[in-house]
Design a protein around this motif. Structure first.
Motif, PDB file in Angstrom:
ATOM      1  N   PHE A  48       0.833  -1.199   0.000  1.00 55.53           N
ATOM      2  CA  PHE A  48       0.000   0.000   0.000  1.00 55.53           C
ATOM      3  C   PHE A  48       0.867   1.248   0.000  1.00 55.53           C
ATOM      4  CE2 PHE A  48      -1.899   3.525   2.333  1.00 55.53           C
ATOM      5  CZ  PHE A  48      -2.995   3.771   1.531  1.00 55.53           C
ATOM      6  N   HIS A  49       0.768   2.029  -1.052  1.00 56.17           N
ATOM      7  CA  HIS A  49       1.414   3.340  -1.162  1.00 56.17           C
ATOM      8  C   HIS A  49       2.932   3.259  -1.020  1.00 56.17           C
ATOM      9  CE1 HIS A  49       0.930   7.559  -1.622  1.00 56.17           C
ATOM     10  NE2 HIS A  49       1.136   7.923  -0.370  1.00 56.17           N
ATOM     11  N   GLU A  50       3.527   2.134  -1.418  1.00 59.41           N
ATOM     12  CA  GLU A  50       4.988   2.019  -1.374  1.00 59.41           C
ATOM     13  C   GLU A  50       5.437   0.894  -2.293  1.00 59.41           C
ATOM     14  OE1 GLU A  50       7.061  -0.502   0.155  1.00 59.41           O
ATOM     15  OE2 GLU A  50       5.335  -1.825   0.461  1.00 59.41           O
ATOM     16  N   VAL A  51       6.664   1.046  -2.797  1.00 57.34           N
ATOM     17  CA  VAL A  51       7.291   0.024  -3.633  1.00 57.34           C
ATOM     18  C   VAL A  51       8.626  -0.323  -2.993  1.00 57.34           C
ATOM     19  CG1 VAL A  51       8.225  -0.534  -5.904  1.00 57.34           C
ATOM     20  CG2 VAL A  51       6.181   0.904  -5.721  1.00 57.34           C
ATOM     21  N   PRO A  52       8.911  -1.597  -2.734  1.00 61.54           N
ATOM     22  CA  PRO A  52      10.171  -1.971  -2.090  1.00 61.54           C
ATOM     23  C   PRO A  52      11.388  -1.482  -2.871  1.00 61.54           C
ATOM     24  CG  PRO A  52       8.668  -3.836  -2.161  1.00 61.54           C
ATOM     25  CD  PRO A  52       8.061  -2.767  -3.013  1.00 61.54           C
ATOM     26  N   ALA A  53      12.453  -1.162  -2.146  1.00 66.43           N
ATOM     27  CA  ALA A  53      13.666  -0.646  -2.778  1.00 66.43           C
ATOM     28  C   ALA A  53      14.222  -1.613  -3.815  1.00 66.43           C
ATOM     29  CB  ALA A  53      14.716  -0.354  -1.705  1.00 66.43           C
ATOM     30  N   ALA A  54      14.134  -2.913  -3.539  1.00 63.98           N
ATOM     31  CA  ALA A  54      14.684  -3.900  -4.476  1.00 63.98           C
ATOM     32  C   ALA A  54      13.958  -3.891  -5.811  1.00 63.98           C
ATOM     33  CB  ALA A  54      14.610  -5.299  -3.853  1.00 63.98           C
TER      34      ALA A  54
END
Length: 287
Positions: A269-275
């Motif tokens: 939700f409202h974020e994308v993992p750095a990887a």
């Protein structure tokens, strides 16, 4: 079973991650405000900008991932947060100057890249419109209130100011999370009494700053202003953002930008993992 509100709560808590081993540096903004930042790697600078309730720890992992891909990944405490100071009165232009000061501290005389999430993305877009030395930029789900969005609470900025005047930080916390994010009141209770609660409470005076970056009481997409931005911008939606009005906002923003592109990436939700995010950003920044 994990509900969307559970995810929101977890995401909020994760916004405040501290690393006591980090090499914290400082620079001075145009009005004398001290801005604390961390830099990882070598190469062209990518300055990351957090949204509401974010200090520099929120995007540290992304800065480190970019540092491993041939960039200098930078994350900083926006004014009034973490180890940065603050200077009154607040103005969005002061935050544009802060971002510019960080760019100039990391890569003097050179242009850089910038990445923002949520209202931090709105600040990045404001900086582009103001002519900040940014060659390319990316933003994740800037919550401008397109026609599909629920209406903003009436007198939003005034309400935050009244909470501030009364010294009611918990009031700000509850108002933002229930009226803006949409969390049920009861989901806040488990956070109370934890170190995270205290850290988030310390950031409550800056919630108004994020509202002003988005346009204050009128947070409709600033189409005329975005039309002046000639910088290439990648707008990003997360697959895990189930609210259609928020998930679809990046496409609307990209349409308003002369050189806007949009993409959906796998995330929460409202974020994308750095990887997931770092390789996409690296490719975009390199053109």
């Amino acid at each position: 079973m994990t509900t969307e509100h559970d995810t929101i709560q977890h995401d909020t808590i994760q916004h405040d991650q501290h690393d006591t081993t980090a090499d914290v540096r400082t620079t001075t903004s145009a009005d004398g405000t001290t801005i604390a930042y961390e830099a990882y790697g070598t190469g062209p600078a990518v300055v990351t900008v957090g949204g509401a309730f974010c200090d520099r720890g929120a995007l540290r992992e992304l800065a480190q991932a970019l540092g491993e891909r041939g960039f200098t990944g930078v994350t900083y405490d926006r004014r009034g947060r973490g180890d940065s100071t603050d200077t009154s009165p607040y103005a969005v232009q002061r935050e544009v100057e802060d971002l510019t000061a960080v760019v100039e501290a990391v890569t003097p005389g050179e242009r850089a890249f910038a990445h923002g999430i949520s209202s931090g993305g709105a600040l990045v877009l404001e900086a582009l419109a103001a002519g900040a030395p940014v060659e390319r930029a990316s933003v994740v789900e800037v919550p401008y209130r397109t026609p599909a969005f629920p209406p903003l609470p009436e007198d939003y900025i005034g309400t935050l100011e009244r909470f501030e005047a009364a010294g009611d930080r918990e009031g700000i916390m509850r108002y933002f999370h229930t009226q803006i994010v949409g969390m049920p009141e009861e989901t806040l209770e488990p956070m109370k009494g934890t170190p995270f609660w205290d850290e988030l409470m310390a950031l409550t005076p800056t919630v108004r700053y994020d509202g002003l970056c988005l346009g204050g009481d009128d947070q409709r997409i600033p189409a005329d202003r975005l039309a002046t931005v000639t910088t290439p911008v990648l707008t990003i939606a997360s697959s895990g953002t189930a609210m259609p009005w928020l998930h679809d906002a990046p496409a609307v923003v990209a349409e308003a930008l002369p050189q806007g592109r949009t993409v959906e990436l796998e995330g929460g939700f409202h974020e994308v993992p750095a990887a997931v995010l770092a390789p996409v950003l690296a490719e975009f920044y390199r053109g």
